[in-house]
Design a protein around this motif. Structure first.
Motif, PDB file in Angstrom:
ATOM      1  N   LEU A   3       0.857  -1.186   0.000  1.00 61.14           N
ATOM      2  CA  LEU A   3       0.000   0.000   0.000  1.00 61.14           C
ATOM      3  C   LEU A   3       0.892   1.235   0.000  1.00 61.14           C
ATOM      4  CD1 LEU A   3      -2.882   1.216   0.330  1.00 61.14           C
ATOM      5  CD2 LEU A   3      -2.476   1.153   2.783  1.00 61.14           C
ATOM      6  N   ILE A   4       0.747   2.089  -1.030  1.00 62.80           N
ATOM      7  CA  ILE A   4       1.574   3.299  -1.076  1.00 62.80           C
ATOM      8  C   ILE A   4       0.790   4.548  -0.703  1.00 62.80           C
ATOM      9  CG2 ILE A   4       3.233   2.382  -2.722  1.00 62.80           C
ATOM     10  CD1 ILE A   4       1.812   4.132  -4.851  1.00 62.80           C
ATOM     11  N   ALA A   5      -0.542   4.524  -0.876  1.00 65.05           N
ATOM     12  CA  ALA A   5      -1.339   5.700  -0.530  1.00 65.05           C
ATOM     13  C   ALA A   5      -2.812   5.347  -0.427  1.00 65.05           C
ATOM     14  CB  ALA A   5      -1.148   6.794  -1.573  1.00 65.05           C
ATOM     15  N   GLU A   6      -3.528   6.215   0.271  1.00 67.20           N
ATOM     16  CA  GLU A   6      -4.979   6.127   0.356  1.00 67.20           C
ATOM     17  C   GLU A   6      -5.546   7.523   0.107  1.00 67.20           C
ATOM     18  OE1 GLU A   6      -6.355   3.048   3.612  1.00 67.20           O
ATOM     19  OE2 GLU A   6      -4.753   4.327   4.374  1.00 67.20           O
ATOM     20  N   ILE A   7      -6.666   7.573  -0.579  1.00 65.85           N
ATOM     21  CA  ILE A   7      -7.349   8.834  -0.833  1.00 65.85           C
ATOM     22  C   ILE A   7      -8.743   8.708  -0.237  1.00 65.85           C
ATOM     23  CG2 ILE A   7      -8.207  10.443  -2.567  1.00 65.85           C
ATOM     24  CD1 ILE A   7      -6.053   9.289  -4.464  1.00 65.85           C
ATOM     25  N   GLU A   8      -9.074   9.626   0.676  1.00 64.21           N
ATOM     26  CA  GLU A   8     -10.389   9.608   1.312  1.00 64.21           C
ATOM     27  C   GLU A   8     -11.265  10.677   0.681  1.00 64.21           C
ATOM     28  OE1 GLU A   8     -11.895   9.241   5.813  1.00 64.21           O
ATOM     29  OE2 GLU A   8     -10.796  11.079   5.370  1.00 64.21           O
ATOM     30  N   LYS A   9     -12.412  10.253   0.216  1.00 65.96           N
ATOM     31  CA  LYS A   9     -13.385  11.166  -0.398  1.00 65.96           C
ATOM     32  C   LYS A   9     -13.855  12.162   0.656  1.00 65.96           C
ATOM     33  CE  LYS A   9     -17.864  10.413  -2.150  1.00 65.96           C
ATOM     34  NZ  LYS A   9     -18.798   9.464  -2.739  1.00 65.96           N
ATOM     35  N   ALA A  10     -14.203  13.355   0.224  1.00 69.80           N
ATOM     36  CA  ALA A  10     -14.681  14.392   1.136  1.00 69.80           C
ATOM     37  C   ALA A  10     -15.895  13.885   1.903  1.00 69.80           C
ATOM     38  CB  ALA A  10     -15.025  15.654   0.363  1.00 69.80           C
ATOM     39  N   ALA A  11     -15.890  14.086   3.212  1.00 68.09           N
ATOM     40  CA  ALA A  11     -16.958  13.587   4.068  1.00 68.09           C
ATOM     41  C   ALA A  11     -18.259  14.359   3.879  1.00 68.09           C
ATOM     42  CB  ALA A  11     -16.524  13.647   5.526  1.00 68.09           C
ATOM     43  N   SER A  12     -18.161  15.638   3.583  1.00 69.17           N
ATOM     44  CA  SER A  12     -19.351  16.465   3.374  1.00 69.17           C
ATOM     45  C   SER A  12     -19.120  17.361   2.159  1.00 69.17           C
ATOM     46  CB  SER A  12     -19.639  17.303   4.627  1.00 69.17           C
ATOM     47  OG  SER A  12     -18.566  18.185   4.874  1.00 69.17           O
ATOM     48  N   PRO A  13     -20.159  17.974   1.616  1.00 70.03           N
ATOM     49  CA  PRO A  13     -20.006  18.791   0.408  1.00 70.03           C
ATOM     50  C   PRO A  13     -18.977  19.917   0.524  1.00 70.03           C
ATOM     51  CG  PRO A  13     -22.315  18.368   0.806  1.00 70.03           C
ATOM     52  CD  PRO A  13     -21.567  17.826   1.988  1.00 70.03           C
ATOM     53  N   GLY A  14     -18.794  20.522   1.673  1.00 76.60           N
ATOM     54  CA  GLY A  14     -17.837  21.621   1.829  1.00 76.60           C
ATOM     55  C   GLY A  14     -16.437  21.149   2.184  1.00 76.60           C
ATOM     56  N   ALA A  15     -16.299  19.879   2.535  1.00 81.00           N
ATOM     57  CA  ALA A  15     -15.007  19.351   2.972  1.00 81.00           C
ATOM     58  C   ALA A  15     -14.111  19.043   1.783  1.00 81.00           C
ATOM     59  CB  ALA A  15     -15.225  18.093   3.806  1.00 81.00           C
ATOM     60  N   GLU A  16     -12.880  18.675   2.099  1.00 84.42           N
ATOM     61  CA  GLU A  16     -11.886  18.407   1.072  1.00 84.42           C
ATOM     62  C   GLU A  16     -11.406  16.957   1.161  1.00 84.42           C
ATOM     63  OE1 GLU A  16      -7.527  20.125  -0.201  1.00 84.42           O
ATOM     64  OE2 GLU A  16      -8.705  21.185   1.278  1.00 84.42           O
ATOM     65  N   GLU A  17     -10.941  16.426   0.022  1.00 78.83           N
ATOM     66  CA  GLU A  17     -10.355  15.087   0.016  1.00 78.83           C
ATOM     67  C   GLU A  17      -9.087  15.087   0.856  1.00 78.83           C
ATOM     68  OE1 GLU A  17     -11.300  12.772  -4.063  1.00 78.83           O
ATOM     69  OE2 GLU A  17      -9.839  14.386  -4.233  1.00 78.83           O
ATOM     70  N   ARG A  18      -8.796  13.911   1.417  1.00 80.20           N
ATOM     71  CA  ARG A  18      -7.567  13.767   2.193  1.00 80.20           C
ATOM     72  C   ARG A  18      -6.725  12.651   1.591  1.00 80.20           C
ATOM     73  NH1 ARG A  18      -8.473  13.173   8.392  1.00 80.20           N
ATOM     74  NH2 ARG A  18      -9.304  11.184   7.702  1.00 80.20           N
ATOM     75  N   VAL A  19      -5.417  12.736   1.816  1.00 78.86           N
ATOM     76  CA  VAL A  19      -4.470  11.765   1.278  1.00 78.86           C
ATOM     77  C   VAL A  19      -3.596  11.257   2.417  1.00 78.86           C
ATOM     78  CG1 VAL A  19      -2.592  11.416  -0.366  1.00 78.86           C
ATOM     79  CG2 VAL A  19      -4.380  13.047  -0.889  1.00 78.86           C
ATOM     80  N   ARG A  20      -3.301   9.961   2.372  1.00 78.05           N
ATOM     81  CA  ARG A  20      -2.370   9.373   3.340  1.00 78.05           C
ATOM     82  C   ARG A  20      -1.300   8.643   2.546  1.00 78.05           C
ATOM     83  NH1 ARG A  20      -4.454   5.894   8.364  1.00 78.05           N
ATOM     84  NH2 ARG A  20      -5.472   4.666   6.744  1.00 78.05           N
ATOM     85  N   LEU A  21      -0.093   9.186   2.532  1.00 79.85           N
ATOM     86  CA  LEU A  21       1.023   8.589   1.808  1.00 79.85           C
ATOM     87  C   LEU A  21       1.803   7.668   2.733  1.00 79.85           C
ATOM     88  CD1 LEU A  21       2.333  11.824   0.094  1.00 79.85           C
ATOM     89  CD2 LEU A  21       0.877  10.094  -0.909  1.00 79.85           C
ATOM     90  N   GLY A  22       2.177   6.508   2.239  1.00 76.46           N
ATOM     91  CA  GLY A  22       3.028   5.629   3.025  1.00 76.46           C
ATOM     92  C   GLY A  22       2.319   4.532   3.785  1.00 76.46           C
TER      93      GLY A  22
END
Length: 185
Positions: A61-80
């Motif tokens: 696993l090199i990364a994960e991308i989390e979809k925005a939890a709510s319409p105003g929120a932003e995507e998050r990334v976890r590297l490593g």
């Protein structure tokens, strides 16, 4: 007798198996590089990017991308992988005023995704030439009669100079393409 200059290595052709940025496999013909992008139905908000090592048959696993939890929120990334910290996608990818998106590799080199002749292209951010040569270029899929099955899969043309930042290149491409497809670019 003088020797001719060594011919540069040809670019790598990473082919996408599907037209999805949530569930696809990206690989070269000889399977030297294989990336699996998968969103499981039991975790519909998290897209995992795995790198397959063909020689050891290990999937990392090199990364994960989390979809925005709510319409105003932003995507998050976890590297490593699992133990790493989540960061906002805007910290990993910086949006510029001219529409380009920049990111910094682990080696400190700055790159930018920009449009060239209507296609997404990766350039070194330090290059300000009139027509800079892209390090990577996205070629979209083609369909039979623009409607039926794919006649040609989408592919990413990557020059050998960019192979050192390949993991982050794939992650940044997925984030940029997701934003473009959802109309946020």
């Amino acid at each position: 007798m003088s020797r001719a200059a060594k011919k540069p290595d040809p670019p790598l052709k990473f082919e996408f198996t599907t037209n999805s940025v949530r569930n696809t496999t990206v690989s070269v013909d000889d399977d030297k590089f294989i990336y699996e992008i998968v969103t499981r139905y039991w975790h519909p908000n998290i897209t995992k990017i795995n790198k397959v090592d063909v020689e050891s048959r290990e999937v990392r696993l090199i990364a994960e991308i989390e979809k925005a939890a709510s319409p105003g929120a932003e995507e998050r990334v976890r590297l490593g992988g699992e133990g790493a910290q989540w960061v906002d996608a805007s910290e990993f990818l910086k949006q510029e005023a001219n529409g380009a998106t920049t990111w910094v590799s682990e080696t400190g080199e700055e790159y930018r995704w920009d449009k060239q002749k209507g296609k997404l292209a990766l350039l070194k951010a330090s290059e300000e030439a009139e027509k800079p040569e892209p390090l990577a270029k996205y070629h979209p899929h083609k369909r039979h009669f623009f409607f039926f099955r794919m006649s040609k899969h989408a592919w990413l043309e990557v020059k050998p100079e960019a192979v050192g930042a390949l993991d982050q290149l794939i992650i940044s491409y997925i984030l940029v393409e997701r934003k473009r497809r959802h109309g946020k670019a």
